[in-house]
Design a protein around this motif. Structure first.
Motif, PDB file in Angstrom:
ATOM      1  N   CYS A 121       0.809  -1.226   0.000  1.00  0.00           N
ATOM      2  CA  CYS A 121       0.000   0.000   0.000  1.00  0.00           C
ATOM      3  C   CYS A 121       0.842   1.276   0.000  1.00  0.00           C
ATOM      4  CB  CYS A 121      -0.925   0.027   1.214  1.00  0.00           C
ATOM      5  SG  CYS A 121      -2.276  -1.157   1.112  1.00  0.00           S
ATOM      6  N   HIS A 122       2.050   1.220   0.557  1.00  0.00           N
ATOM      7  CA  HIS A 122       2.795   2.469   0.723  1.00  0.00           C
ATOM      8  C   HIS A 122       3.822   2.735  -0.381  1.00  0.00           C
ATOM      9  CE1 HIS A 122       1.037   3.816   4.497  1.00  0.00           C
ATOM     10  NE2 HIS A 122       1.058   2.560   4.911  1.00  0.00           N
ATOM     11  N   ALA A 123       4.161   1.720  -1.192  1.00  0.00           N
ATOM     12  CA  ALA A 123       5.003   2.013  -2.358  1.00  0.00           C
ATOM     13  C   ALA A 123       4.107   2.716  -3.385  1.00  0.00           C
ATOM     14  CB  ALA A 123       5.567   0.725  -2.950  1.00  0.00           C
ATOM     15  N   ALA A 124       4.722   3.495  -4.265  1.00  0.00           N
ATOM     16  CA  ALA A 124       3.914   4.180  -5.276  1.00  0.00           C
ATOM     17  C   ALA A 124       3.203   3.125  -6.108  1.00  0.00           C
ATOM     18  CB  ALA A 124       4.815   5.042  -6.149  1.00  0.00           C
ATOM     19  N   PRO A 125       1.945   3.401  -6.538  1.00  0.00           N
ATOM     20  CA  PRO A 125       1.208   2.414  -7.327  1.00  0.00           C
ATOM     21  C   PRO A 125       2.005   1.977  -8.552  1.00  0.00           C
ATOM     22  CG  PRO A 125      -0.211   4.254  -6.728  1.00  0.00           C
ATOM     23  CD  PRO A 125       1.185   4.628  -6.295  1.00  0.00           C
ATOM     24  N   GLY A 126       2.036   0.665  -8.786  1.00  0.00           N
ATOM     25  CA  GLY A 126       2.736   0.136  -9.957  1.00  0.00           C
ATOM     26  C   GLY A 126       4.231  -0.062  -9.768  1.00  0.00           C
ATOM     27  N   ALA A 127       4.760   0.322  -8.589  1.00  0.00           N
ATOM     28  CA  ALA A 127       6.203   0.166  -8.355  1.00  0.00           C
ATOM     29  C   ALA A 127       6.564  -1.315  -8.365  1.00  0.00           C
ATOM     30  CB  ALA A 127       6.585   0.801  -7.024  1.00  0.00           C
ATOM     31  N   LYS A 128       7.735  -1.615  -8.942  1.00  0.00           N
ATOM     32  CA  LYS A 128       8.186  -3.014  -8.978  1.00  0.00           C
ATOM     33  C   LYS A 128       9.630  -3.099  -8.522  1.00  0.00           C
ATOM     34  CE  LYS A 128       4.941  -4.692 -12.301  1.00  0.00           C
ATOM     35  NZ  LYS A 128       4.590  -4.548 -13.692  1.00  0.00           N
ATOM     36  N   GLY A 129      10.043  -4.291  -8.114  1.00  0.00           N
ATOM     37  CA  GLY A 129      11.431  -4.524  -7.722  1.00  0.00           C
ATOM     38  C   GLY A 129      11.840  -3.602  -6.592  1.00  0.00           C
ATOM     39  N   ASP A 130      13.039  -3.000  -6.722  1.00  0.00           N
ATOM     40  CA  ASP A 130      13.568  -2.156  -5.649  1.00  0.00           C
ATOM     41  C   ASP A 130      12.741  -0.886  -5.437  1.00  0.00           C
ATOM     42  OD1 ASP A 130      15.500  -3.928  -5.044  1.00  0.00           O
ATOM     43  OD2 ASP A 130      17.148  -2.857  -6.034  1.00  0.00           O
ATOM     44  N   ASP A 131      11.962  -0.498  -6.444  1.00  0.00           N
ATOM     45  CA  ASP A 131      11.117   0.699  -6.273  1.00  0.00           C
ATOM     46  C   ASP A 131      10.062   0.499  -5.194  1.00  0.00           C
ATOM     47  OD1 ASP A 131      12.512   1.994  -8.195  1.00  0.00           O
ATOM     48  OD2 ASP A 131      11.049   1.677  -9.804  1.00  0.00           O
ATOM     49  N   ARG A 132       9.807  -0.771  -4.850  1.00  0.00           N
ATOM     50  CA  ARG A 132       8.825  -1.020  -3.787  1.00  0.00           C
ATOM     51  C   ARG A 132       9.365  -0.629  -2.414  1.00  0.00           C
ATOM     52  NH1 ARG A 132       6.769  -6.002  -2.936  1.00  0.00           N
ATOM     53  NH2 ARG A 132       4.592  -5.415  -2.952  1.00  0.00           N
ATOM     54  N   LEU A 133      10.650  -0.259  -2.362  1.00  0.00           N
ATOM     55  CA  LEU A 133      11.221   0.193  -1.075  1.00  0.00           C
ATOM     56  C   LEU A 133      11.104   1.704  -0.912  1.00  0.00           C
ATOM     57  CD1 LEU A 133      14.366  -2.105  -0.998  1.00  0.00           C
ATOM     58  CD2 LEU A 133      12.335  -2.257   0.455  1.00  0.00           C
ATOM     59  N   VAL A 134      10.618   2.388  -1.956  1.00  0.00           N
ATOM     60  CA  VAL A 134      10.399   3.839  -1.847  1.00  0.00           C
ATOM     61  C   VAL A 134       8.935   4.029  -1.428  1.00  0.00           C
ATOM     62  CG1 VAL A 134      10.568   6.056  -3.011  1.00  0.00           C
ATOM     63  CG2 VAL A 134      12.034   4.151  -3.725  1.00  0.00           C
ATOM     64  N   LEU A 135       8.728   4.362  -0.148  1.00  0.00           N
ATOM     65  CA  LEU A 135       7.373   4.317   0.411  1.00  0.00           C
ATOM     66  C   LEU A 135       6.692   5.677   0.295  1.00  0.00           C
ATOM     67  CD1 LEU A 135       8.254   2.040   3.420  1.00  0.00           C
ATOM     68  CD2 LEU A 135       7.405   1.379   1.164  1.00  0.00           C
ATOM     69  N   ALA A 136       6.493   6.088  -0.970  1.00  0.00           N
ATOM     70  CA  ALA A 136       5.980   7.429  -1.259  1.00  0.00           C
ATOM     71  C   ALA A 136       4.482   7.552  -1.018  1.00  0.00           C
ATOM     72  CB  ALA A 136       6.290   7.781  -2.716  1.00  0.00           C
ATOM     73  N   GLY A 137       3.773   6.422  -0.922  1.00  0.00           N
ATOM     74  CA  GLY A 137       2.324   6.460  -0.748  1.00  0.00           C
ATOM     75  C   GLY A 137       1.615   6.761  -2.051  1.00  0.00           C
ATOM     76  N   GLY A 138       0.307   7.040  -1.952  1.00  0.00           N
ATOM     77  CA  GLY A 138      -0.461   7.399  -3.141  1.00  0.00           C
ATOM     78  C   GLY A 138      -1.352   6.279  -3.652  1.00  0.00           C
ATOM     79  N   TYR A 139      -1.298   5.114  -3.005  1.00  0.00           N
ATOM     80  CA  TYR A 139      -2.173   4.004  -3.404  1.00  0.00           C
ATOM     81  C   TYR A 139      -3.581   4.311  -2.926  1.00  0.00           C
ATOM     82  CZ  TYR A 139      -3.956  -0.838  -3.524  1.00  0.00           C
ATOM     83  OH  TYR A 139      -4.690  -1.980  -3.750  1.00  0.00           O
ATOM     84  N   ARG A 140      -4.556   4.120  -3.806  1.00  0.00           N
ATOM     85  CA  ARG A 140      -5.936   4.491  -3.482  1.00  0.00           C
ATOM     86  C   ARG A 140      -6.726   3.259  -3.037  1.00  0.00           C
ATOM     87  NH1 ARG A 140      -7.605   9.293  -5.602  1.00  0.00           N
ATOM     88  NH2 ARG A 140      -9.680   8.501  -6.109  1.00  0.00           N
ATOM     89  N   ILE A 141      -7.226   3.305  -1.820  1.00  0.00           N
ATOM     90  CA  ILE A 141      -8.027   2.206  -1.285  1.00  0.00           C
ATOM     91  C   ILE A 141      -9.491   2.625  -1.375  1.00  0.00           C
ATOM     92  CG2 ILE A 141      -8.537   0.805   0.754  1.00  0.00           C
ATOM     93  CD1 ILE A 141      -5.623   1.400   1.653  1.00  0.00           C
ATOM     94  N   VAL A 142     -10.186   2.013  -2.337  1.00  0.00           N
ATOM     95  CA  VAL A 142     -11.582   2.374  -2.566  1.00  0.00           C
ATOM     96  C   VAL A 142     -12.443   1.543  -1.612  1.00  0.00           C
ATOM     97  CG1 VAL A 142     -13.414   2.445  -4.294  1.00  0.00           C
ATOM     98  CG2 VAL A 142     -11.044   2.837  -4.973  1.00  0.00           C
ATOM     99  N   SER A 143     -13.368   2.179  -0.910  1.00  0.00           N
ATOM    100  CA  SER A 143     -14.229   1.463   0.034  1.00  0.00           C
ATOM    101  C   SER A 143     -15.618   2.080   0.001  1.00  0.00           C
ATOM    102  CB  SER A 143     -13.651   1.568   1.448  1.00  0.00           C
ATOM    103  OG  SER A 143     -14.083   2.781   2.051  1.00  0.00           O
ATOM    104  N   PRO A 144     -16.595   1.392   0.602  1.00  0.00           N
ATOM    105  CA  PRO A 144     -17.944   1.970   0.645  1.00  0.00           C
ATOM    106  C   PRO A 144     -18.001   3.270   1.452  1.00  0.00           C
ATOM    107  CG  PRO A 144     -17.977  -0.365   1.248  1.00  0.00           C
ATOM    108  CD  PRO A 144     -16.554   0.048   1.184  1.00  0.00           C
ATOM    109  N   PHE A 145     -16.950   3.561   2.225  1.00  0.00           N
ATOM    110  CA  PHE A 145     -16.965   4.755   3.083  1.00  0.00           C
ATOM    111  C   PHE A 145     -16.219   5.922   2.446  1.00  0.00           C
ATOM    112  CE2 PHE A 145     -17.084   0.857   5.540  1.00  0.00           C
ATOM    113  CZ  PHE A 145     -18.305   1.010   6.202  1.00  0.00           C
ATOM    114  N   GLY A 146     -15.652   5.670   1.279  1.00  0.00           N
ATOM    115  CA  GLY A 146     -14.879   6.706   0.609  1.00  0.00           C
ATOM    116  C   GLY A 146     -13.575   6.115   0.104  1.00  0.00           C
TER     117      GLY A 146
END
Lengths: 295, 162
Positions: A55-80
């Motif tokens: 959830c905290h790596a930038a969306p679509g990040a792969k390999g070592d980029d998953r260690l850059v915890l930039a955020g921005g992943y959108r969690i869609v839920s019934p509450f928003g």
């Protein structure tokens, strides 16, 4: 008439005071972390087992980029829609956080400035993490590359904008009990910790009730995809007829017993699980096999 | 007007059948054959990978000769000319999920599909070296190979939870 009005005012004040009291953000006892020092290498295991990067790596990040915890992943839920924050060691992220700050976030869902986090951050699971593991995780997070991406605001509407209300949600939905109460072997105990304290498998594989809390009587019984149209499958032993070896191998390679490859959100989960030891993946499989039938 | 109800009922049933027929409508047989062929290709991949996986998991005994043969099959499969399977217009967005799960991103301009196919061939080549060379070496080569399969499916096949 005056007396009734007076009574109503008193009741309202009492109600307000009760709401204020019941919804107060909790903090961890600072003694929990006294004399605990973190080990980054051990913390890396906690990091992958806890699935932070999903959830905290930038969306679509792969390999070592998953260690850059930039955020921005959108969690869609019934509450928003909740947008995950930057948790990299930068001014936009978690620079300056103490181990206690991380402990308050993971164990109680409380931010350093004393506000509730929304339960899209799975502290209902993380509340079980051991203080030593929190210190280790903090030591590992501190070694990761900083990102200066600014946090995007959550997209939630009234009444969920009142963060204080999350305090009530926590009272209703957070319990320190394990679901698998009898972990009879060290392997099962480890599996339970990996699943119920770190891996937060249940956040997708267990259905939710009206408040958005997990229905623990239906543990891992499958659920509608919380962020999509499809369904997340049941993984209780009566529904998932894979052997323990199949499950462990799937978590390692992403290959199903039919030799298809994992799809959907499990791709990211497997990218995390691949960093664990074989023993840990086997322990997760043993845990799933030990779950009660029918959730 | 006794028959009004049956007539309306009959029309409703006919209507439902007609819509069902349109939603799974017939596609150009040439395209259907191409899709069938690529699915068969994937089945052959899974069949050969299955032998290597069963050995890697310890479900069956390691057999260097059989492992090497399966690896060579996978490598040969990955080098086949697949252009006739992947005809433009045979994507899920155009034909619907009943026919294919292949996303139109495969055919998009600047699609990385070619690079991915090369990655797959690199990993199957590595497997032909590794498979006959002992169980441990087979097990190690499984990781990158599985990742090559999954990496492509992740981006170019519809997600199974969506």
């Amino acid at each position: 008439m005056k007396r009734i009005l007076g009574l109503l005012i008193i009741l309202a004040l009492l109600g307000g005071a009760a709401f204020w009291f019941l919804t107060a953000p909790q903090r961890a006892d600072p003694d929990l972390f006294a004399g605990v020092s973190g080990d980054a290498e051990r913390g890396e295991t906690i990091f992958w087992a806890g699935g932070c990067a999903s959830c905290h790596a930038a969306p679509g990040a792969k390999g070592d980029d998953r260690l850059v915890l930039a955020g921005g992943y959108r969690i869609v839920s019934p509450f928003g829609t909740f947008v995950t924050p930057n948790i990299s060691p930068s001014g936009e992220g978690m620079a300056g956080w103490s181990v206690e700050d991380l402990g308050n976030a993971l164990l109680h869902g409380t931010s350093p400035d004393g506000r509730h986090y929304y339960p899209s951050f799975p502290y209902g699971t993380y509340q079980h993490i051991e203080p030593q593991d929190i210190a280790d995780l903090k030591a590992f997070l501190d070694t990761l590359p900083p990102s200066d991406t600014a946090d995007a605001p959550h997209e939630v509407g009234f009444p969920f904008t009142i963060r204080r209300g999350v305090g009530l949600w926590k009272r209703v939905n957070m319990t320190s009990d394990w679901v698998l109460q009898e972990a009879t072997t060290p392997e099962l105990e480890r599996g339970r910790y990996l699943v119920e304290a770190l891996g937060h498998c249940a956040e997708c594989h267990t259905p939710r009730d009206m408040t958005g809390g997990l229905d623990r009587s239906q543990w891992m019984a499958g659920a509608p995809n919380p962020s999509g149209k499809g369904r997340i499958p049941a993984i209780t032993p009566d529904k998932l007829d894979w052997s323990a070896t199949d499950i462990a191998y799937y978590l390692e390679t992403g290959l199903t017993p039919d030799y298809d490859s994992a799809g959907g959100q499990m791709v990211s989960v497997i990218a995390n699980m691949g960093h664990l030891t074989k023993e840990d993946r086997t322990a997760i499989a043993a845990y799933l096999k030990a779950l009660p039938q029918d959730g | 007007m006794k028959f009004t109800l049956p007539v309306i009922g009959g029309l409703l049933v006919a209507g439902v059948l007609a819509t069902t027929a349109t939603s799974q409508d017939e596609i150009d047989p040439a395209l259907a054959t191409a899709i069938e062929a690529r699915k068969a290709h994937m089945r052959l991949n899974a069949f050969n990978l299955g032998l290597l996986g069963a050995m890697a998991k310890g479900e069956i005994e390691y057999d260097a000769e059989a492992a090497a043969a399966a690896a060579q099959n996978l490598d040969a499969l990955s080098r086949m000319d697949e252009s006739r399977y992947w005809q433009p217009g045979t994507d899920m967005e155009t034909l619907g999920k009943d026919h294919t799960e292949a996303l139109e991103a495969i055919w998009a301009e600047n699609s990385e599909i070619g690079d991915r196919a090369e990655t797959l061939t690199e990993t199957t080549a590595a497997m032909t070296e590794a498979a006959g060379d002992g169980l441990e070496s087979l097990q190690q080569a499984m990781g990158p190979l599985a990742k090559a399969c999954g990496g492509c499916h992740e981006d170019f096949r519809v997600a199974d939870d969506n």
